[in-house]
Design an enzyme around this catalytic site. Structure first.
Site: not given
Length: 233
Positions: A112-113, A116
């Site tokens: 998820h990170e 980003h």
């Protein structure tokens, strides 16, 4: 910007160790029994074995944004409501060692990170001033990281309905925005709706929505094959 304002408006209060001084060194024996040590071991395993993470790391390296584990990741204690975050100011991914206890959870948070971080690498994302940019990256992270995979949803006792994946992505993007921005749920929902179609159809660098580890593994192999092909042109 005033530090207290930054903390309140951009979610930094959820990551209290971001604003403290250098950590005290622990002895090697003591460090073996800390949550930080466990977190760092799980992080290493995620980076080496998760096809989601391996693809993203490779894609970032190809884009000129090589990720170095000791520089770009930090295991820290966080607020109980979050598992991780991407600190734009330091280009560092924070992993919440007090909230991540299983390898599968670590794999999802790292992925998820990293999405980003990938968006930060490839695009001019205005994280602080443009909520549409933030919402788009949150939609992509929820859509591509496995956050809304069948197994993840079953573990939360959320069972299928028509377009369940899309609704899960909307909900998780909405909650992520509300966690780090002081806006109303109505405003956040409107922004997510505005960007949803275009951002949920942006599957880079996977080329598809990886609905499980097998899908992610195929996507990783395809990405590596394209890289080798392009290198030989």
């Amino acid at each position: 910007m005033d530090q207290s304002k930054q903390e309140k408006e951009y979610g930094y209060e959820l990551f209290p160790e971001r604003n403290t001084g250098p950590k005290k060194e622990k002895s090697f024996v003591k460090s073996l029994f800390t949550s930080q040590f466990k977190c760092e071991v799980m992080l290493k395993l995620a980076m080496e074995t998760s096809p989601y993470a391996k693809l993203l790391l490779s894609a970032m390296n190809s884009s000129g944004c090589k990720v170095i584990r000791d520089r770009h990741f930090a295991c820290e204690d966080c607020d109980g409501s979050v598992s991780g975050g991407f600190d734009v100011a330091s280009s560092q991914i924070v992993l919440c060692q007090n909230n991540i206890h299983q390898q599968s959870h670590m794999n999802r948070v790292v992925t998820h990170e990293l999405i980003h971080a990938f968006d930060h690498c490839r695009a001019h994302v205005d994280w602080f001033n443009n909520l549409r940019h933030l919402a788009c990256s949150e939609v992509r992270a929820a859509n591509l990281s496995g956050d809304c995979s069948f197994s993840s949803e079953v573990s939360r006792f959320n069972f299928g309905m028509k377009q369940h994946h899309q609704e899960c992505v909307r909900d998780r993007a909405l909650r992520s925005i509300l966690a780090v921005r002081k806006i109303s749920a109505e405003e956040a929902r409107k922004i997510v709706d505005e960007v949803f179609d275009s951002c949920s159809n942006d599957h880079a660098p996977f080329g598809r929505i990886p609905h499980g580890s097998k899908d992610a593994e195929f996507a990783y192999r395809d990405h590596e094959s394209r890289d080798r092909y392009n290198a030989n042109l």
